[in-house]
Write an enzyme that holds these catalytic residues in place. Structure first.
Site, short mmCIF file in Angstrom:
data_model
loop_
_atom_site.label_atom_id
_atom_site.label_comp_id
_atom_site.label_asym_id
_atom_site.label_seq_id
_atom_site.Cartn_x
_atom_site.Cartn_y
_atom_site.Cartn_z
CG PHE A 4 -2.24 -0.79 0.74
CD1 PHE A 4 -2.17 -2.15 0.52
CD2 PHE A 4 -3.45 -0.15 0.53
CE1 PHE A 4 -3.28 -2.87 0.08
CE2 PHE A 4 -4.57 -0.86 0.09
CZ PHE A 4 -4.47 -2.22 -0.14
CG LEU A 5 4.23 2.37 1.25
CD1 LEU A 5 5.65 2.15 1.75
CD2 LEU A 5 3.75 3.76 1.68
CB CYS A 59 -13.94 -0.39 1.23
SG CYS A 59 -14.77 -1.84 0.60
CE LYS A 111 -8.76 -3.98 -6.01
NZ LYS A 111 -8.45 -4.46 -4.69
C1 UGA Z 1 -10.17 -2.47 0.82
C2 UGA Z 1 -9.19 -3.13 1.82
O1 UGA Z 1 -7.91 -3.28 1.20
C3 UGA Z 1 -9.71 -4.49 2.26
O2 UGA Z 1 -8.84 -5.02 3.26
C4 UGA Z 1 -11.12 -4.31 2.85
O3 UGA Z 1 -11.69 -5.54 3.23
C5 UGA Z 1 -12.02 -3.67 1.82
O4 UGA Z 1 -11.46 -2.40 1.42
C6 UGA Z 1 -13.37 -3.48 2.44
O5 UGA Z 1 -13.49 -2.71 3.40
O6 UGA Z 1 -14.31 -4.19 2.05
P1 UGA Z 1 -10.67 -2.73 -1.81
O7 UGA Z 1 -11.48 -1.47 -1.65
O8 UGA Z 1 -11.25 -3.87 -2.54
O9 UGA Z 1 -10.23 -3.29 -0.35
O10 UGA Z 1 -9.34 -2.37 -2.61
P2 UGA Z 1 -7.85 -1.96 -2.26
O11 UGA Z 1 -6.94 -2.91 -2.92
O12 UGA Z 1 -7.65 -1.74 -0.81
O13 UGA Z 1 -7.73 -0.56 -3.03
C7 UGA Z 1 -8.48 0.60 -2.60
C8 UGA Z 1 -8.04 1.81 -3.38
O14 UGA Z 1 -6.72 2.20 -3.00
C9 UGA Z 1 -7.99 1.60 -4.90
O15 UGA Z 1 -8.45 2.77 -5.54
C10 UGA Z 1 -6.52 1.37 -5.17
O16 UGA Z 1 -6.13 1.70 -6.48
C11 UGA Z 1 -5.90 2.31 -4.15
N1 UGA Z 1 -4.50 1.95 -3.80
C12 UGA Z 1 -4.25 0.77 -3.16
C13 UGA Z 1 -3.48 2.81 -4.11
O17 UGA Z 1 -3.70 3.91 -4.71
N2 UGA Z 1 -2.20 2.48 -3.77
C14 UGA Z 1 -1.92 1.31 -3.11
O18 UGA Z 1 -0.72 1.08 -2.81
C15 UGA Z 1 -2.96 0.45 -2.80
#
Ligand code: UGA
Length: 401
Positions: A231-232, A242, A303
């Site tokens: 997550f960086l 979420c 994503k």
């Molecule tokens: C997120 C959490 O990661 C899960 O652990 C949680 O269960 C879920 O929400 C929930 O509450 O149901 P999700 O929303 O599916 O999961 O997706 P993520 O992979 O966390 O990404 C969220 C957003 O952050 C996306 O827009 C993604 O592109 C962004 N992101 C993620 C970044 O910009 N940089 C990163 O390093 C990681």
């Protein structure tokens, strides 16, 4: 895990489609997982709640808790309604487990609603938040970092231990807490991840301003075990169903007992502003004017590996580019159908190369793997200018510019 599961939904067409093997969402591996378990006789679908929960030891509430219009609080009306229905329909003792993301104290409320229903059966209410990521949900469920169970009931603890017993093989930590603590863990986890992303996003801006490389900064700090590498990845702002909703709901929950979470307040604000600012960045990169220009956009979903468009950065970026006079030609492997319901005026292409053909610029918004593997010589022949939000690798830039 070998348990018998009945999925219940009010939406008849969703249940019908599931009977036909059609998944209501795109999630890698879900269709075969469902098919295998239906065939093994462990999984079934119904709209009849009383029939579905008859004989069940555990009843999971997994309804949506969207942001309430106007104030950003989690809308609990679906949770309350289903709790009421469960109370009226129970035909045996059961443990009611809240999977939906719910603010602290919701379990108490569910318990009260169940008690009010006058059911003669013994019911314990448990909080068991989910930590699955869309696009990787099955793996996250089967190989979780941890399982959190919030309850004071010994009977419920035993049942939950038994449900998750298959995970003991991988020595998955199962954390038993009070119900309120468990409810808060869910929000704290999502908020912390949102803070981490927002931090690296601001570092990315700083890197651009001072001539540093944010991917190397990520690696340089992430290798410190106290910080961690995940997550960086800097990007156009977090989206999805979420983080935006849960960060906002946490700030609301915190304001009520006057215990504000100022860092999360700031993250919510910075992230919203970032999504808006992205279009400006593109326009600036194109010389300050996109009137009459064509922009090829790769990726619309919030994503990769999902067709989910909820709070996707593309919903801010694409309309702003069109308002500035650009024609947007977009391609997304899964989300074009969803996107077309939310944005009008986009030209949709059948492939990434089609989207950028003859375009004045190419903007990658979503990091689908197939965009990483673009044939850059072929891209170059299309004579587009390039805006990479995610791939700031110098070697990639070097080959493109
Ligand atoms: C997120 C959490 O990661 C899960 O652990 C949680 O269960 C879920 O929400 C929930 O509450 O149901 P999700 O929303 O599916 O999961 O997706 P993520 O992979 O966390 O990404 C969220 C957003 O952050 C996306 O827009 C993604 O592109 C962004 N992101 C993620 C970044 O910009 N940089 C990163 O390093 C990681």
């Amino acid at each position: 895990f070998g348990h018998d599961v009945v999925c219940i939904d009010k939406d008849q067409s969703k249940i019908d489609r599931l009977h036909d093997g059609v998944m209501p969402i795109y999630e890698p591996g879900l269709d075969s997982l469902v098919e295998n378990n239906v065939r093994a006789g462990r999984l079934s679908f119904t709209t009849d709640l009383a029939e579905g929960i008859a004989g069940a030891g555990a009843i999971f509430i997994a309804v949506g808790t969207p942001s309430r219009r106007g104030d950003g609080h989690a809308d609990l009306s679906f949770v309350h309604a289903v709790a009421r229905e469960i109370g009226q329909s129970l035909s045996n003792d059961a443990v009611v487990v809240t999977k939906s993301t719910v603010p602290v104290g919701t379990g108490d409320e569910v318990e009260r609603i169940l008690a009010e229903s006058g059911t003669p059966h013994r019911v314990a209410v448990v909080s068991n938040p989910e930590f699955l990521r869309e696009g990787a949900a099955i793996k996250d469920f089967k190989i979780p970092d941890r399982v959190v169970v919030g309850t004071d009931s010994e009977r419920a603890r035993e049942l939950m231990r038994e449900l998750y017993r298959p995970l003991f093989l991988n020595e998955t930590p199962i954390l038993f807490t009070s119900r309120r603590t468990s409810e808060l863990i869910k929000y704290a986890a999502n908020a912390f991840l949102a803070v981490k992303i927002t931090f690296i996003n601001e570092m990315a801006d700083l890197c651009e301003a001072v001539g540093a490389n944010v991917q190397e900064v990520s690696r340089g700090i992430g290798l410190d075990g106290r910080i961690g590498r995940k997550f960086l990845n800097a990007g156009p702002g977090y989206g999805g169903s979420c983080f935006p909703k849960d960060t906002l709901a946490l700030t609301k929950t915190a304001n009520e007992p006057n215990s504000p979470v100022r860092i999360v307040d700031t993250v919510v604000e910075v992230n919203a502003a970032r999504k808006k600012a992205m279009a400006e960045k593109v326009i600036k990169a194109m010389g300050g004017d996109v009137e009459g220009k064509t922009i090829g956009v790769l990726g619309l979903a919030f994503k990769q590996n999902t067709d989910d468009m909820r709070d996707a950065p593309s919903l801010d970026i694409v309309p702003a580019l069109m308002e500035a006079g650009a024609t947007v030609r977009a391609y997304d492997p899964e989300a074009m159908h969803e996107a077309s319901k939310l944005m009008s005026g986009i030209e949709y292409a059948d492939s990434a190369y089609e989207a950028i053909k003859g375009a004045d610029a190419m903007v990658i918004i979503t990091e689908w793997d197939q965009f990483r593997a673009l044939d850059l010589d072929r891209v170059k022949r299309h004579r587009a200018a390039f805006g990479f939000f995610r791939d700031r690798r110098p070697e990639l830039y070097g080959r493109l510019v």
